[in-house]
Design a protein around this motif. Sequence first.
Motif, PDB file in Angstrom:
ATOM      1  N   GLY A 154       1.336  -1.364  -0.180  1.00  0.00           N
ATOM      2  CA  GLY A 154      -0.094   0.129   0.061  1.00  0.00           C
ATOM      3  C   GLY A 154       0.735   1.329  -0.184  1.00  0.00           C
ATOM      4  O   GLY A 154       0.589   2.423   0.800  1.00  0.00           O
ATOM      5  N   ARG A 155       2.199   1.588  -0.571  1.00  0.00           N
ATOM      6  CA  ARG A 155       2.858   2.249  -0.240  1.00  0.00           C
ATOM      7  C   ARG A 155       2.714   2.996  -1.833  1.00  0.00           C
ATOM      8  O   ARG A 155       2.420   2.160  -2.724  1.00  0.00           O
ATOM      9  CB  ARG A 155       4.314   1.778  -0.488  1.00  0.00           C
ATOM     10  CG  ARG A 155       4.656   0.780   1.003  1.00  0.00           C
ATOM     11  CD  ARG A 155       4.837   2.433   2.028  1.00  0.00           C
ATOM     12  NE  ARG A 155       4.871   1.807   3.262  1.00  0.00           N
ATOM     13  CZ  ARG A 155       5.254   2.488   4.454  1.00  0.00           C
ATOM     14  NH1 ARG A 155       4.902   3.837   4.933  1.00  0.00           N
ATOM     15  NH2 ARG A 155       5.631   1.728   5.716  1.00  0.00           N
ATOM     16  N   PRO A 156       3.329   4.383  -2.233  1.00  0.00           N
ATOM     17  CA  PRO A 156       3.425   4.772  -3.078  1.00  0.00           C
ATOM     18  C   PRO A 156       4.494   4.025  -4.120  1.00  0.00           C
ATOM     19  O   PRO A 156       5.265   4.121  -3.441  1.00  0.00           O
ATOM     20  CB  PRO A 156       3.522   6.333  -3.074  1.00  0.00           C
ATOM     21  CG  PRO A 156       3.326   6.407  -1.784  1.00  0.00           C
ATOM     22  CD  PRO A 156       3.241   5.540  -0.839  1.00  0.00           C
ATOM     23  N   ALA A 181       6.834  10.553  -1.603  1.00  0.00           N
ATOM     24  CA  ALA A 181       6.522  10.524  -0.324  1.00  0.00           C
ATOM     25  C   ALA A 181       6.287   9.139   0.209  1.00  0.00           C
ATOM     26  O   ALA A 181       6.178   8.520  -0.699  1.00  0.00           O
ATOM     27  CB  ALA A 181       5.318  11.028   0.465  1.00  0.00           C
ATOM     28  N   LEU A 182       6.554   8.470   1.430  1.00  0.00           N
ATOM     29  CA  LEU A 182       7.234   6.775   1.517  1.00  0.00           C
ATOM     30  C   LEU A 182       5.138   6.480   1.781  1.00  0.00           C
ATOM     31  O   LEU A 182       4.940   5.676   2.246  1.00  0.00           O
ATOM     32  CB  LEU A 182       7.560   7.130   2.903  1.00  0.00           C
ATOM     33  CG  LEU A 182       8.925   7.504   2.766  1.00  0.00           C
ATOM     34  CD1 LEU A 182      10.113   6.402   4.101  1.00  0.00           C
ATOM     35  CD2 LEU A 182       9.953   6.301   1.569  1.00  0.00           C
ATOM     36  N   ASN A 183       4.527   7.704   2.409  1.00  0.00           N
ATOM     37  CA  ASN A 183       2.946   7.244   3.158  1.00  0.00           C
ATOM     38  C   ASN A 183       2.233   7.974   1.729  1.00  0.00           C
ATOM     39  O   ASN A 183       1.937   8.707   1.629  1.00  0.00           O
ATOM     40  CB  ASN A 183       2.936   8.209   4.579  1.00  0.00           C
ATOM     41  CG  ASN A 183       3.900   7.357   5.399  1.00  0.00           C
ATOM     42  OD1 ASN A 183       3.695   6.216   5.613  1.00  0.00           O
ATOM     43  ND2 ASN A 183       4.318   7.907   5.794  1.00  0.00           N
ATOM     44  N   PRO A 184       1.140   7.182   1.398  1.00  0.00           N
ATOM     45  CA  PRO A 184       0.048   7.680   0.470  1.00  0.00           C
ATOM     46  C   PRO A 184      -0.407   8.937   1.203  1.00  0.00           C
ATOM     47  O   PRO A 184      -1.167   9.176   2.522  1.00  0.00           O
ATOM     48  CB  PRO A 184      -0.533   5.995   0.660  1.00  0.00           C
ATOM     49  CG  PRO A 184      -0.418   5.387   1.689  1.00  0.00           C
ATOM     50  CD  PRO A 184       1.032   5.683   1.927  1.00  0.00           C
ATOM     51  N   ASN A 241     -12.016   5.611  -3.657  1.00  0.00           N
ATOM     52  CA  ASN A 241     -10.699   6.899  -2.505  1.00  0.00           C
ATOM     53  C   ASN A 241      -9.333   6.442  -2.816  1.00  0.00           C
ATOM     54  O   ASN A 241      -9.046   5.041  -2.006  1.00  0.00           O
ATOM     55  CB  ASN A 241     -11.504   7.241  -1.296  1.00  0.00           C
ATOM     56  CG  ASN A 241     -10.486   8.278  -0.556  1.00  0.00           C
ATOM     57  OD1 ASN A 241      -9.125   8.054  -0.349  1.00  0.00           O
ATOM     58  ND2 ASN A 241     -10.943   9.668  -0.780  1.00  0.00           N
ATOM     59  N   PRO A 242      -8.386   6.635  -3.336  1.00  0.00           N
ATOM     60  CA  PRO A 242      -7.123   6.286  -2.844  1.00  0.00           C
ATOM     61  C   PRO A 242      -6.272   5.828  -1.120  1.00  0.00           C
ATOM     62  O   PRO A 242      -5.732   4.854  -1.402  1.00  0.00           O
ATOM     63  CB  PRO A 242      -6.290   7.845  -3.540  1.00  0.00           C
ATOM     64  CG  PRO A 242      -6.781   8.289  -4.065  1.00  0.00           C
ATOM     65  CD  PRO A 242      -8.504   7.989  -3.809  1.00  0.00           C
ATOM     66  N   THR A 243      -7.411   6.388  -0.731  1.00  0.00           N
ATOM     67  CA  THR A 243      -6.878   5.726   0.964  1.00  0.00           C
ATOM     68  C   THR A 243      -7.399   4.722   0.950  1.00  0.00           C
ATOM     69  O   THR A 243      -6.887   4.067   1.651  1.00  0.00           O
ATOM     70  CB  THR A 243      -7.167   7.498   1.701  1.00  0.00           C
ATOM     71  OG1 THR A 243      -6.545   8.493   1.328  1.00  0.00           O
ATOM     72  CG2 THR A 243      -6.665   6.932   3.430  1.00  0.00           C
ATOM     73  N   TRP A 244      -9.124   4.714   0.707  1.00  0.00           N
ATOM     74  CA  TRP A 244      -9.627   3.658   1.048  1.00  0.00           C
ATOM     75  C   TRP A 244      -8.524   2.207   0.161  1.00  0.00           C
ATOM     76  O   TRP A 244      -7.678   1.830   1.102  1.00  0.00           O
ATOM     77  CB  TRP A 244     -10.728   3.773   0.527  1.00  0.00           C
ATOM     78  CG  TRP A 244     -11.473   4.194   0.849  1.00  0.00           C
ATOM     79  CD1 TRP A 244     -11.527   4.839   2.093  1.00  0.00           C
ATOM     80  CD2 TRP A 244     -13.425   4.310   0.356  1.00  0.00           C
ATOM     81  NE1 TRP A 244     -12.926   5.492   1.924  1.00  0.00           N
ATOM     82  CE2 TRP A 244     -13.663   5.699   0.986  1.00  0.00           C
ATOM     83  CE3 TRP A 244     -13.514   4.349  -0.449  1.00  0.00           C
ATOM     84  CZ2 TRP A 244     -14.453   6.077   0.494  1.00  0.00           C
ATOM     85  CZ3 TRP A 244     -14.740   4.115  -0.857  1.00  0.00           C
ATOM     86  CH2 TRP A 244     -14.922   5.498  -0.261  1.00  0.00           C
ATOM     87  N   THR A 245      -8.062   2.660  -0.657  1.00  0.00           N
ATOM     88  CA  THR A 245      -6.944   1.755  -1.067  1.00  0.00           C
ATOM     89  C   THR A 245      -5.788   1.279  -1.474  1.00  0.00           C
ATOM     90  O   THR A 245      -5.528   0.031  -1.049  1.00  0.00           O
ATOM     91  CB  THR A 245      -6.872   2.083  -3.264  1.00  0.00           C
ATOM     92  OG1 THR A 245      -8.369   3.104  -3.820  1.00  0.00           O
ATOM     93  CG2 THR A 245      -6.143   1.222  -3.938  1.00  0.00           C
ATOM     94  N   ALA A 246      -4.823   2.319  -0.314  1.00  0.00           N
ATOM     95  CA  ALA A 246      -4.163   1.215   0.261  1.00  0.00           C
ATOM     96  C   ALA A 246      -4.121   1.044   1.365  1.00  0.00           C
ATOM     97  O   ALA A 246      -3.446  -0.079   1.567  1.00  0.00           O
ATOM     98  CB  ALA A 246      -3.184   2.975   0.519  1.00  0.00           C
ATOM     99  N   ALA A 251      -6.187   3.849  10.392  1.00  0.00           N
ATOM    100  CA  ALA A 251      -6.092   2.535  10.305  1.00  0.00           C
ATOM    101  C   ALA A 251      -5.002   1.727   9.350  1.00  0.00           C
ATOM    102  O   ALA A 251      -3.981   0.602  10.164  1.00  0.00           O
ATOM    103  CB  ALA A 251      -7.056   1.958   9.424  1.00  0.00           C
ATOM    104  N   LEU A 252      -4.454   2.736   8.319  1.00  0.00           N
ATOM    105  CA  LEU A 252      -3.774   2.084   7.753  1.00  0.00           C
ATOM    106  C   LEU A 252      -2.035   1.724   8.239  1.00  0.00           C
ATOM    107  O   LEU A 252      -1.875   1.053   8.257  1.00  0.00           O
ATOM    108  CB  LEU A 252      -3.406   3.245   6.035  1.00  0.00           C
ATOM    109  CG  LEU A 252      -1.921   2.709   5.447  1.00  0.00           C
ATOM    110  CD1 LEU A 252      -2.028   0.878   5.370  1.00  0.00           C
ATOM    111  CD2 LEU A 252      -2.518   3.644   4.457  1.00  0.00           C
ATOM    112  N   ARG A 253      -2.019   3.338   8.734  1.00  0.00           N
ATOM    113  CA  ARG A 253      -0.418   3.339  10.377  1.00  0.00           C
ATOM    114  C   ARG A 253      -0.910   2.338  10.967  1.00  0.00           C
ATOM    115  O   ARG A 253       0.370   1.612  11.687  1.00  0.00           O
ATOM    116  CB  ARG A 253      -0.992   4.608  10.843  1.00  0.00           C
ATOM    117  CG  ARG A 253       0.555   5.742  11.135  1.00  0.00           C
ATOM    118  CD  ARG A 253       0.201   6.428  11.600  1.00  0.00           C
ATOM    119  NE  ARG A 253       1.348   7.344  12.326  1.00  0.00           N
ATOM    120  CZ  ARG A 253       0.669   8.608  13.207  1.00  0.00           C
ATOM    121  NH1 ARG A 253       0.515   9.078  13.984  1.00  0.00           N
ATOM    122  NH2 ARG A 253       2.849   9.379  13.165  1.00  0.00           N
ATOM    123  N   GLY A 254      -1.861   2.198  11.662  1.00  0.00           N
ATOM    124  CA  GLY A 254      -2.042   1.252  12.522  1.00  0.00           C
ATOM    125  C   GLY A 254      -1.272  -0.066  12.391  1.00  0.00           C
ATOM    126  O   GLY A 254      -0.989  -1.124  12.704  1.00  0.00           O
TER     127      GLY A 254
END
Length: 369
Positions: free
Chosen positions: A18-20, A27-30, A51-56, A244-247
């Motif tokens: 799930g990284r760019p 950026a390392l994070n989306p 949403n791209p954040t959901w996708t990650a 949640a992704l960060r978690g």
Amino acid sequence: MPELGNDLSPATIAVTAGRPPREPDAALNPPITMASTYVATGDVEYGRFGNPTWTAFEDVLGRLEGGRALAFSSGMAAATTVLDLVGQGAGVVAPRHAYNGTVMALGDLESRGRLHSRLVDIADTAAVTAAMEADPDCALLWIESPTNPALELADIPALADAAHALGVRVVVDNTFATPLAQQPLSLGADIVVHSATKFLSGHSDVVLGALVTADPEGDEVHTALKGRRDLAGAIPGPFETWLALRGLRTLHVRLERAQANAAEIARRLADHPAVAEVRYPGFGAIVAPVLAGGAPAGDLLTRHTRLWVHATSLGGVESTLERRRRWKAEPATIPEGLVRLSVGIEDVEDLWADLAQALEAADGVTHGG
């Protein structure tokens, strides 16, 4: 940049998926994509559809579970979306001991004539199979393993085989185990449910749910579930999904520490005179002691801890506890003195010292101290 292989361990997948793309100055994070509207003629078009954040987030969870994930606004939004797939008047077999919200949703749908359900001891494979066989309209088997809060274990492969032989779809709530302890799709499940509010997010600051399906080309179940999410609008916020992704990035190290703490707490509880029984499946971070003094002892325990927090929900970095029968909807087959412990990542000696002094107060109920 060469692509990472598919033979990575779950711990590595949690960190790397799930990284760019790795491009100069990327950026390392989306990023958190705050958008309700997209430029036309693309794949998304509108904020309810993607949403791209959901996708990650979905990429990471899907790879951990071995399937395709969909994020939802809550665990209950995910669960009720699955129940929406059950046809009018069809049957559902589910655990008698399960998350209250799931059982209450089944009861609500049954009261309105949408479906009928049979609640069974999910650890009794023969009884579960017999319940499915006895209902010619059975369409769905719902499994929790471990169950909430009784911590019973189901034989997922055997139940999945029996269900599929009858044409019954299999759903597994994997919230307690997490994909680091078991991957139900590989055991025969058709759909996996998560309350991502719990261990996946892990910091008690997010309400989020998810579903994961197997990943064949043109998966009809995944398409149907996404269609229900799009239509009902049970979508997560981008910020909650990003949290949640960060978690998820630290799930493996959090769970490793919490599970080690839980095993030691369970071992010590087994020798305490205030405790009649300790329920612990041998993995995970949930322990359920049953106090000999029943409800009064359980209530005293929850009132006397200083470090453990008396709260519902679970799976955060902090340790929490509650007597489950304080909720009216909890089944009568759950002992009055059962206290569900969600063991966090604090120092285990601090956790035990606090629990032990609270148990002394609870023990007074039993022995008249």
